[in-house]
Motif scaffolding. Structure first.
Motif, PDB file in Angstrom:
ATOM      1  N   VAL A 222     -24.237  -0.101  -7.838  1.00 36.20           N
ATOM      2  CA  VAL A 222     -23.071   0.573  -7.266  1.00 36.20           C
ATOM      3  C   VAL A 222     -21.863   0.569  -8.206  1.00 36.20           C
ATOM      4  O   VAL A 222     -20.998   1.437  -8.110  1.00 36.20           O
ATOM      5  N   ALA A 223     -21.788  -0.383  -9.122  1.00 32.04           N
ATOM      6  CA  ALA A 223     -20.639  -0.460 -10.032  1.00 32.04           C
ATOM      7  C   ALA A 223     -20.842   0.336 -11.319  1.00 32.04           C
ATOM      8  O   ALA A 223     -19.918   0.461 -12.121  1.00 32.04           O
ATOM      9  N   ASN A 224     -22.060   0.875 -11.495  1.00 33.51           N
ATOM     10  CA  ASN A 224     -22.355   1.547 -12.758  1.00 33.51           C
ATOM     11  C   ASN A 224     -22.969   2.931 -12.566  1.00 33.51           C
ATOM     12  O   ASN A 224     -23.700   3.414 -13.423  1.00 33.51           O
ATOM     13  N   GLY A 225     -22.650   3.572 -11.443  1.00 31.54           N
ATOM     14  CA  GLY A 225     -23.072   4.946 -11.234  1.00 31.54           C
ATOM     15  C   GLY A 225     -24.498   5.141 -10.771  1.00 31.54           C
ATOM     16  O   GLY A 225     -24.967   6.273 -10.633  1.00 31.54           O
ATOM     17  N   ALA A 226     -25.219   4.030 -10.510  1.00 28.59           N
ATOM     18  CA  ALA A 226     -26.574   4.112  -9.972  1.00 28.59           C
ATOM     19  C   ALA A 226     -26.527   3.737  -8.493  1.00 28.59           C
ATOM     20  O   ALA A 226     -25.465   3.763  -7.876  1.00 28.59           O
ATOM     21  N   ARG A 227     -27.673   3.390  -7.904  1.00 30.27           N
ATOM     22  CA  ARG A 227     -27.730   2.974  -6.496  1.00 30.27           C
ATOM     23  C   ARG A 227     -28.030   1.483  -6.411  1.00 30.27           C
ATOM     24  O   ARG A 227     -28.653   0.914  -7.304  1.00 30.27           O
ATOM     25  N   GLY A 228     -27.611   0.856  -5.317  1.00 26.40           N
ATOM     26  CA  GLY A 228     -27.878  -0.560  -5.099  1.00 26.40           C
ATOM     27  C   GLY A 228     -28.486  -0.779  -3.729  1.00 26.40           C
ATOM     28  O   GLY A 228     -27.882  -0.432  -2.709  1.00 26.40           O
ATOM     29  N   ILE A 229     -29.701  -1.328  -3.702  1.00 30.37           N
ATOM     30  CA  ILE A 229     -30.406  -1.590  -2.447  1.00 30.37           C
ATOM     31  C   ILE A 229     -30.555  -3.092  -2.267  1.00 30.37           C
ATOM     32  O   ILE A 229     -31.073  -3.791  -3.142  1.00 30.37           O
ATOM     33  N   LEU A 230     -30.090  -3.609  -1.134  1.00 35.81           N
ATOM     34  CA  LEU A 230     -30.188  -5.030  -0.825  1.00 35.81           C
ATOM     35  C   LEU A 230     -31.412  -5.308   0.033  1.00 35.81           C
ATOM     36  O   LEU A 230     -31.662  -4.617   1.020  1.00 35.81           O
ATOM     37  N   VAL A 231     -32.184  -6.330  -0.364  1.00 33.39           N
ATOM     38  CA  VAL A 231     -33.256  -6.843   0.486  1.00 33.39           C
ATOM     39  C   VAL A 231     -32.853  -8.244   0.951  1.00 33.39           C
ATOM     40  O   VAL A 231     -32.274  -9.020   0.186  1.00 33.39           O
ATOM     41  N   LEU A 232     -33.163  -8.556   2.196  1.00 29.60           N
ATOM     42  CA  LEU A 232     -32.716  -9.811   2.805  1.00 29.60           C
ATOM     43  C   LEU A 232     -33.784 -10.900   2.739  1.00 29.60           C
ATOM     44  O   LEU A 232     -33.863 -11.752   3.617  1.00 29.60           O
ATOM     45  N   SER A 233     -34.561 -10.886   1.663  1.00 33.14           N
ATOM     46  CA  SER A 233     -35.673 -11.831   1.532  1.00 33.14           C
ATOM     47  C   SER A 233     -35.331 -13.030   0.650  1.00 33.14           C
ATOM     48  O   SER A 233     -36.177 -13.900   0.421  1.00 33.14           O
ATOM     49  N   GLY A 234     -34.086 -13.088   0.160  1.00 31.80           N
ATOM     50  CA  GLY A 234     -33.702 -14.166  -0.744  1.00 31.80           C
ATOM     51  C   GLY A 234     -32.342 -14.734  -0.425  1.00 31.80           C
ATOM     52  O   GLY A 234     -32.078 -15.192   0.686  1.00 31.80           O
ATOM     53  N   GLU A 235     -31.426 -14.668  -1.399  1.00 36.16           N
ATOM     54  CA  GLU A 235     -30.143 -15.369  -1.287  1.00 36.16           C
ATOM     55  C   GLU A 235     -29.194 -14.766  -0.262  1.00 36.16           C
ATOM     56  O   GLU A 235     -28.605 -15.470   0.559  1.00 36.16           O
ATOM     57  N   THR A 236     -28.981 -13.457  -0.299  1.00 41.14           N
ATOM     58  CA  THR A 236     -27.992 -12.820   0.580  1.00 41.14           C
ATOM     59  C   THR A 236     -28.539 -12.648   1.991  1.00 41.14           C
ATOM     60  O   THR A 236     -29.666 -12.194   2.179  1.00 41.14           O
ATOM     61  N   LYS A 237     -27.720 -13.009   2.966  1.00 45.21           N
ATOM     62  CA  LYS A 237     -28.088 -12.870   4.371  1.00 45.21           C
ATOM     63  C   LYS A 237     -27.247 -11.760   5.025  1.00 45.21           C
ATOM     64  O   LYS A 237     -26.203 -11.376   4.512  1.00 45.21           O
ATOM     65  N   GLN A 238     -27.699 -11.288   6.157  1.00 49.57           N
ATOM     66  CA  GLN A 238     -27.025 -10.189   6.847  1.00 49.57           C
ATOM     67  C   GLN A 238     -25.544 -10.488   7.079  1.00 49.57           C
ATOM     68  O   GLN A 238     -24.684  -9.624   6.890  1.00 49.57           O
ATOM     69  N   GLU A 239     -25.236 -11.728   7.461  1.00 54.48           N
ATOM     70  CA  GLU A 239     -23.845 -12.082   7.767  1.00 54.48           C
ATOM     71  C   GLU A 239     -22.948 -12.071   6.533  1.00 54.48           C
ATOM     72  O   GLU A 239     -21.718 -11.973   6.645  1.00 54.48           O
ATOM     73  N   ASP A 240     -23.545 -12.147   5.323  1.00 58.66           N
ATOM     74  CA  ASP A 240     -22.743 -12.123   4.097  1.00 58.66           C
ATOM     75  C   ASP A 240     -22.124 -10.751   3.837  1.00 58.66           C
ATOM     76  O   ASP A 240     -21.134 -10.637   3.106  1.00 58.66           O
ATOM     77  N   LEU A 241     -22.688  -9.708   4.427  1.00 65.05           N
ATOM     78  CA  LEU A 241     -22.205  -8.354   4.184  1.00 65.05           C
ATOM     79  C   LEU A 241     -20.772  -8.157   4.676  1.00 65.05           C
ATOM     80  O   LEU A 241     -20.010  -7.394   4.099  1.00 65.05           O
ATOM     81  N   ALA A 242     -20.415  -8.873   5.739  1.00 69.63           N
ATOM     82  CA  ALA A 242     -19.092  -8.702   6.341  1.00 69.63           C
ATOM     83  C   ALA A 242     -17.971  -9.137   5.404  1.00 69.63           C
ATOM     84  O   ALA A 242     -16.852  -8.615   5.473  1.00 69.63           O
ATOM     85  N   THR A 243     -18.247 -10.086   4.504  1.00 65.93           N
ATOM     86  CA  THR A 243     -17.210 -10.607   3.618  1.00 65.93           C
ATOM     87  C   THR A 243     -17.393 -10.159   2.161  1.00 65.93           C
ATOM     88  O   THR A 243     -16.641 -10.571   1.289  1.00 65.93           O
ATOM     89  N   SER A 244     -18.369  -9.303   1.916  1.00 63.76           N
ATOM     90  CA  SER A 244     -18.643  -8.864   0.544  1.00 63.76           C
ATOM     91  C   SER A 244     -17.799  -7.653   0.169  1.00 63.76           C
ATOM     92  O   SER A 244     -17.620  -6.733   0.970  1.00 63.76           O
ATOM     93  N   ASP A 245     -17.290  -7.655  -1.072  1.00 64.52           N
ATOM     94  CA  ASP A 245     -16.560  -6.479  -1.539  1.00 64.52           C
ATOM     95  C   ASP A 245     -17.503  -5.461  -2.174  1.00 64.52           C
ATOM     96  O   ASP A 245     -17.077  -4.393  -2.599  1.00 64.52           O
ATOM     97  N   VAL A 246     -18.797  -5.799  -2.241  1.00 63.86           N
ATOM     98  CA  VAL A 246     -19.824  -4.876  -2.730  1.00 63.86           C
ATOM     99  C   VAL A 246     -20.570  -4.314  -1.527  1.00 63.86           C
ATOM    100  O   VAL A 246     -21.085  -5.063  -0.696  1.00 63.86           O
TER     101      VAL A 246
END
Length: 267
Positions: A222-246
């Protein structure tokens, strides 16, 4: 753009490994089927890991044990990007490398001049063989004027039972001791995206970075003109999205869900 449209418009999936495709030596459920769906739709994928503790050859062998057979041009690490960066901006400079034997061998094979004495550049990788002597040398050299570079900023590396300190955590200790901050080149930085564009010759708008870390994998897209897809199978959890600037372009539970959506588009 909805999730289905995003997958349809993607020509190249840049896949993270730790926490996305496998955990330790266990392939995640549905990950291999996702690759098969990508191939069936005449799309491409490459693996890109910020984890610089292993060489591409070691990763190729590891994936083969998971029935995932790839060639050298289908995998890239932050170590590859760092080597390219050194050759471009610090040609011929001596380097003190905090890294595993795998990473050191990779640097030597590509012509990087490694030294144990006062270098022109200090490079920090994900050194799972880190010693106090090595840490102390790196700090001393940086204080004495060596450039401070690092392969990637990941703080923790996901493993089966939790997390272990990664390159970013090691750099934090060095920064606290020296007062100097490193220049990172892995995901999410432009050097990684530029290298993928050069190697694959695919337009950035048709590339999707897929991974479990929102501040590296997703941000690389998302920061370099491409696409960014998040999978919730590792470090980032659903609740982290609320406080993320990405903000991801799409969120999936895992590669299995992505593969199932791709299959439904084909049926």
């Amino acid at each position: 753009m909805d999730r289905q449209e995003l997958l349809k418009n993607t020509e190249l999936f840049v896949l993270d490994m730790d926490g996305t495709y496998y955990l330790d030596s266990q392939i995640l459920d549905g990950a291999l089927d996702f690759l098969k769906q990508v191939e069936r739709q005449k799309k491409r994928y490459i693996f890109f890991t910020n984890n610089s503790s292993k060489s591409p050859r070691t990763y190729i062998d590891k994936l083969a044990k998971m029935e995932t057979y790839i060639t050298r041009d289908q995998i890239m690490t932050s170590g590859d990007v760092m080597i390219e960066y050194l050759k471009t901006y610090y040609p011929g400079n001596t380097v003190y490398l905090l890294g595993t034997p795998d990473l050191k061998e990779m640097f030597r094979e590509r012509g990087i001049l490694l030294t144990e004495d006062m270098p022109q550049v200090v490079v920090v990788g994900f050194d799972m063989t880190l010693t106090y002597e090595g840490l102390s040398r790196a700090c001393t050299y940086i204080r004495n004027g060596a450039e401070f570079l690092a392969t990637h900023l990941d703080i923790n590396c996901p493993v089966k039972d939790g997390f272990i300190p990664d390159c970013g955590a090691m750099c934090a200790a060095i920064s606290l001791s020296t007062g100097k901050q490193p220049r990172y080149v892995g995901k999410p930085f432009k050097e990684t995206v530029d290298m993928i564009l050069k190697v694959t010759n695919i337009e950035r708008e048709k590339i999707a970075f897929v991974g479990d870390r929102i501040y590296t994998d997703v941000k690389a897209g998302v920061a370099n003109g491409a696409r960014g897809i998040l999978v919730l199978s590792g470090e980032t959890k659903q609740e982290d999205l609320a406080t993320s600037d990405v903000v991801p372009d799409a969120v999936f539970a895992d590669l299995k869900e992505m593969g199932e959506l791709l299959r439904s588009m084909q049926d």
